[in-house]
Structure formats: C-alpha cells, structure tokens
Design an enzyme around this catalytic site. Structure first.
Site, PDB file in Angstrom:
ATOM      1  N   ASP A  62       0.877  -1.166   0.000  1.00 30.84           N
ATOM      2  CA  ASP A  62       0.000   0.000   0.000  1.00 30.84           C
ATOM      3  C   ASP A  62       0.916   1.218   0.000  1.00 30.84           C
ATOM      4  O   ASP A  62       1.608   1.481   0.985  1.00 30.84           O
ATOM      5  CB  ASP A  62      -0.879  -0.019   1.250  1.00 30.84           C
ATOM      6  N   SER A 142       0.052  13.815 -14.776  1.00 33.98           N
ATOM      7  CA  SER A 142      -1.125  13.737 -15.648  1.00 33.98           C
ATOM      8  C   SER A 142      -1.264  15.047 -16.414  1.00 33.98           C
ATOM      9  O   SER A 142      -0.648  16.059 -16.043  1.00 33.98           O
ATOM     10  CB  SER A 142      -2.377  13.513 -14.787  1.00 33.98           C
ATOM     11  N   TYR A 155      -8.064  15.805  -7.643  1.00 32.92           N
ATOM     12  CA  TYR A 155      -7.161  14.955  -8.419  1.00 32.92           C
ATOM     13  C   TYR A 155      -6.106  15.814  -9.105  1.00 32.92           C
ATOM     14  O   TYR A 155      -4.903  15.498  -9.076  1.00 32.92           O
ATOM     15  CB  TYR A 155      -7.955  14.160  -9.447  1.00 32.92           C
ATOM     16  N   LYS A 159      -1.832  15.901  -8.797  1.00 30.92           N
ATOM     17  CA  LYS A 159      -0.917  15.708  -9.921  1.00 30.92           C
ATOM     18  C   LYS A 159      -0.017  16.931 -10.119  1.00 30.92           C
ATOM     19  O   LYS A 159       1.130  16.787 -10.588  1.00 30.92           O
ATOM     20  CB  LYS A 159      -1.698  15.377 -11.191  1.00 30.92           C
TER      21      LYS A 159
END
Length: 259
Positions: A62, A142, A155, A159
């Site tokens: 993890d 991203s 999100y 990034k």
C-alpha cells in the site's frame, strides 16, 4: 546501451498503465518487481514478465504506508539482486465538485497520489545512495498536473503536487547522479477512466460513455491513448537516452494540453 539487467520496481502494476509499463520494461531487458495491493493481479503480471524471459517477483504494498514502500524496495534488492529504477505509478482518481469534496476524500487521495509518490522518491533515493547507483525515479503525473479540470479539482491538485515533488527531488539528488522525472498521460482507455466516466454521468446526467467520448474527440491525434503509449515513454525515461534529463514532467497525451 539499454536497461538490460536493471531492476525496476513498478507500483500499481497489477493492471492498466502499471501493467503495461512493467511488461514494456521487461521487453526492454529489465527484471521487474510488481508492487500492488491486489496480490493475485500482481502475481499474474509477474508471470507475464517471466514469460517474456525476464526475472520477476511480486510484492503486496500500500503506497500510502511509508514502511510498505521501503519494504518493497528491500524486497527488490533481496529477490532480484539490485535496484535501479522506480516507477511511482500507483494512484486513484476523485470526481467531485470542489464544493462537495469531503475531508475523507481529500485525505485518501493525498495519501495515495502525493504521499505515495513522496515515499517512493524517498525510499528509492536512499537505496540508490546506499548502493552507489545513479538510479532513475519516475512518477505518474497527468495532463491534470498541467491544467486543472472541472470535477477533477482535487485529483488535479495531487498531480500538480507530483510535478513539484519531481522538480524539488531532481534538484536535491542531482549531485548523486539520480534523475527524477514524471510522465503526464491524457485520456487512457483503462478501468480508471471507466469509473471516471460513470461518476461524471452520475454528477452531470450525461449518458454513460458521453464524457469519455467528449474528451477523446478533443485529442488531436484522433484516438484514445493506450497503456502501451504511456509505457513506451516511461521506458525512455528509464533508459540511458534520458540520462541528461531531470526535473521534467512531459505531456504524452496525443495532443490535448499544450505547454
């Protein structure tokens, strides 16, 4: 020059982009550690790597737990006899209006997408220094790390953070010969985008598949990205042809975001 005989650890390699990266690095000569939460998927990809003719081992980790990332790298060294490349690929998405994001959602995505990358950078650099290896640290950013997207605000923030960590780490570890770069995919046809599309449908009332189609229609090269497209670029970052490149986070998106 190649990566033949190098040892690479890829997180989140049980499926999708991570799997494609692991297989491409193996085809290019590396021995691979498949690190993933899903042990069955990790073992299956390890078998695929062995079928290519390279050594492979799987490890349940993890990435949000620092000790488990360090343990994965120790496993790589013990089982495969070295450690040269880490690909911090594991990550999750969050589709939610900024006005409705909960503390629990923020905490979860930051632990995986930001802290997970930080622990990978930290643990890899420590091992590279111990082994006196000019290693490669490669992390997943991203297009959302270059441009914030509506409904993907948190999100996007994670990034952007990966790019910041990449730049800072590149400066800190350059004197050790360690390079640190990131890769920034666009719309890749994976299970993650299936879930993103479903969530957009829930939030906006769009038909399932409509959001995915809208984004794909905006790609200059006229098709969705494949995991193999991303993997080919990561292989370049892992290899000697990128030895003079560090602190960068190039877009590989088929022509969506331009910087």
């Amino acid at each position: 020059m190649s990566i033949t005989g190098k040892v690479a650890l890829v997180t989140g390699a049980g499926q999708g982009i991570g799997r494609a990266i692991a297989l491409r690095l193996a085809k290019d000569g590396a021995n691979i550690v498949i690190a993933d939460l899903n042990e069955d998927e990790a073992r299956a990809v390890a078998e695929e790597v062995r079928a290519i003719g390279r050594k492979a081992t799987s490890f349940r980790a993890d990435v949000s737990i620092r000790d488990e990332v360090y343990a994965a790298i120790d496993h790589a060294e013990k089982e495969l006899g070295g450690f040269d490349i880490i690909v911090n690929n594991a990550g999750i998405a969050n589709v939610q209006p900024l006005s409705e994001v909960t503390p629990e959602e923020v905490d979860r995505i930051l632990k995986i997408n930001v802290q997970g990358v930080l622990w990978g950078i930290q643990a890899a650099a420590k091992k590279f220094k111990e082994r006196r290896v000019k290693g490669k640290i490669i992390s997943a950013s991203s297009i959302a790390g270059h441009e914030g997207f509506a409904m993907l605000g948190i999100y996007s923030a994670t990034k952007f953070a990966v790019r910041a960590l990449t730049q800072a780490a590149a400066k800190e570890f350059a004197s050790d010969g360690i390079t640190v770069n990131a890769y920034c995919p666009g719309v890749v046809g994976t299970d993650m985008w299936v879930e993103i599309d479903k969530r957009f449908a829930e939030l906006t009332g769009a038909e399932v598949g409509a959001t995915y189609k809208k984004y794909v229609d905006g790609i200059a090269l006229g098709r969705a990205e494949t995991p193999e497209d991303v993997a080919a670029f990561v292989s370049y970052l892992a290899g000697p042809d990128s030895d003079y490149m560090t602190g960068q986070a190039p877009l590989i998106d088929g022509g969506m975001v331009y910087r």
